[in-house]
Design a protein around this motif. Structure first.
Motif, PDB file in Angstrom:
ATOM      1  N   GLN A 197      12.700   5.813   6.652  1.00  0.00           N
ATOM      2  CA  GLN A 197      12.602   4.365   6.485  1.00  0.00           C
ATOM      3  C   GLN A 197      11.247   3.993   5.902  1.00  0.00           C
ATOM      4  OE1 GLN A 197      10.774   1.761   8.174  1.00  0.00           O
ATOM      5  NE2 GLN A 197      11.886   0.201   7.037  1.00  0.00           N
ATOM      6  N   LYS A 198      10.197   4.684   6.318  1.00  0.00           N
ATOM      7  CA  LYS A 198       8.860   4.407   5.774  1.00  0.00           C
ATOM      8  C   LYS A 198       8.797   4.779   4.296  1.00  0.00           C
ATOM      9  CE  LYS A 198       6.503   4.632  10.158  1.00  0.00           C
ATOM     10  NZ  LYS A 198       5.656   5.343  11.072  1.00  0.00           N
ATOM     11  N   GLU A 199       9.465   5.855   3.914  1.00  0.00           N
ATOM     12  CA  GLU A 199       9.532   6.228   2.494  1.00  0.00           C
ATOM     13  C   GLU A 199      10.314   5.166   1.703  1.00  0.00           C
ATOM     14  OE1 GLU A 199      11.001  10.206   1.888  1.00  0.00           O
ATOM     15  OE2 GLU A 199       9.723  10.986   3.498  1.00  0.00           O
ATOM     16  N   TRP A 200      11.413   4.668   2.294  1.00  0.00           N
ATOM     17  CA  TRP A 200      12.238   3.645   1.639  1.00  0.00           C
ATOM     18  C   TRP A 200      11.417   2.381   1.390  1.00  0.00           C
ATOM     19  CZ3 TRP A 200      16.469   3.051  -1.085  1.00  0.00           C
ATOM     20  CH2 TRP A 200      17.117   1.805  -1.139  1.00  0.00           C
ATOM     21  N   GLN A 201      10.489   2.057   2.294  1.00  0.00           N
ATOM     22  CA  GLN A 201       9.627   0.889   2.118  1.00  0.00           C
ATOM     23  C   GLN A 201       8.829   0.976   0.823  1.00  0.00           C
ATOM     24  OE1 GLN A 201       7.598   1.314   5.991  1.00  0.00           O
ATOM     25  NE2 GLN A 201       7.696  -0.920   6.065  1.00  0.00           N
ATOM     26  N   LYS A 230      14.396  -0.053  -8.082  1.00  0.00           N
ATOM     27  CA  LYS A 230      15.022   1.227  -7.709  1.00  0.00           C
ATOM     28  C   LYS A 230      15.959   1.030  -6.520  1.00  0.00           C
ATOM     29  CE  LYS A 230      15.517   5.676  -8.015  1.00  0.00           C
ATOM     30  NZ  LYS A 230      16.285   6.258  -9.110  1.00  0.00           N
ATOM     31  N   ARG A 231      15.538   0.231  -5.539  1.00  0.00           N
ATOM     32  CA  ARG A 231      16.413  -0.052  -4.394  1.00  0.00           C
ATOM     33  C   ARG A 231      17.711  -0.694  -4.877  1.00  0.00           C
ATOM     34  NH1 ARG A 231      13.079  -2.785   0.562  1.00  0.00           N
ATOM     35  NH2 ARG A 231      11.143  -1.682   0.223  1.00  0.00           N
ATOM     36  N   SER A 232      17.569  -1.628  -5.792  1.00  0.00           N
ATOM     37  CA  SER A 232      18.734  -2.317  -6.344  1.00  0.00           C
ATOM     38  C   SER A 232      19.683  -1.328  -7.005  1.00  0.00           C
ATOM     39  CB  SER A 232      18.255  -3.375  -7.333  1.00  0.00           C
ATOM     40  OG  SER A 232      19.333  -4.030  -7.924  1.00  0.00           O
ATOM     41  N   GLN A 233      19.134  -0.402  -7.785  1.00  0.00           N
ATOM     42  CA  GLN A 233      19.961   0.605  -8.453  1.00  0.00           C
ATOM     43  C   GLN A 233      20.662   1.518  -7.450  1.00  0.00           C
ATOM     44  OE1 GLN A 233      17.117   2.545 -10.982  1.00  0.00           O
ATOM     45  NE2 GLN A 233      17.024   0.839 -12.434  1.00  0.00           N
ATOM     46  N   ILE A 234      19.957   1.907  -6.409  1.00  0.00           N
ATOM     47  CA  ILE A 234      20.539   2.780  -5.380  1.00  0.00           C
ATOM     48  C   ILE A 234      21.680   2.067  -4.666  1.00  0.00           C
ATOM     49  CG2 ILE A 234      20.072   3.892  -3.154  1.00  0.00           C
ATOM     50  CD1 ILE A 234      17.206   4.482  -4.294  1.00  0.00           C
ATOM     51  N   LEU A 235      21.472   0.812  -4.271  1.00  0.00           N
ATOM     52  CA  LEU A 235      22.520   0.056  -3.597  1.00  0.00           C
ATOM     53  C   LEU A 235      23.749  -0.104  -4.488  1.00  0.00           C
ATOM     54  CD1 LEU A 235      20.401  -2.675  -1.814  1.00  0.00           C
ATOM     55  CD2 LEU A 235      21.559  -0.734  -0.752  1.00  0.00           C
TER      56      LEU A 235
END
Length: 161
Positions: free
Chosen positions: A52-56, A62-67
């Motif tokens: 979770q800390k790495e995801w932060q 990039k988060r948008s692309q992953i989702l």
């Protein structure tokens, strides 16, 4: 077949096997799963906390692309996953497929939300809708409301208040 758990990037042997039985057809054993030791559980929690800390640290684009990719994959496999879900929960296949599709759509929805810039706010113009905003920490906060009396509040993001 040997059953194991994926913990902290490794497959580790668990304790005993637990049968996953279809509640609508108790002769249908879907699969067997292994439980974990208390130490394995603690390692899994620590690993999830570190992840979770790495995801932060992952940027909003990039988060948008992953989702988006997660949502697309879930929807593309909705029949397969929906049938499995139906067996596991003892529900009609059409409901299982629908539930899987909705799960994929949630990922796609939040992909769009996370692609907005910070401090963006949206307010629905009808009685049913979603209010949300992204704050300075990229937390997504909002409320879903229906007929002005059912409310679901949510907070998703790296910062706690």
């Amino acid at each position: 077949m040997k059953k194991s758990n994926f913990i902290n990037g490794h497959w580790v042997e668990g304790l005993g096997l637990i049968k996953n039985i279809n509640p609508s057809d108790t002769s249908d054993i879907i699969d067997e799963y292994t439980s974990c030791t208390a130490d394995q559980f603690e390692i899994a929690v620590q690993s999830a906390t570190a992840a979770q800390k790495e995801w932060q640290q992952v940027g909003i684009e990039k988060r948008s692309q992953i989702l988006s990719k997660i949502g697309d994959e879930i929807i593309s496999r909705s029949e397969e996953l929906g049938e499995l879900l139906s067996r596991e929960e003892g529900k009609p296949i059409s409901e299982g497929i629908g539930e899987v599709n909705r799960a994929g759509q949630y990922f796609q929805y939040f992909q769009v939300i996370f692609s907005f810039t910070r401090k963006y706010q949206y307010y629905s113009k009808n009685l049913d809708g979603i209010l949300f905003r992204l704050d300075q920490c990229n937390n997504l906060e909002g409320a879903y409301y229906q007929n002005s009396y059912r409310m679901l509040f949510f907070h998703v993001g790296p910062c706690d208040y």
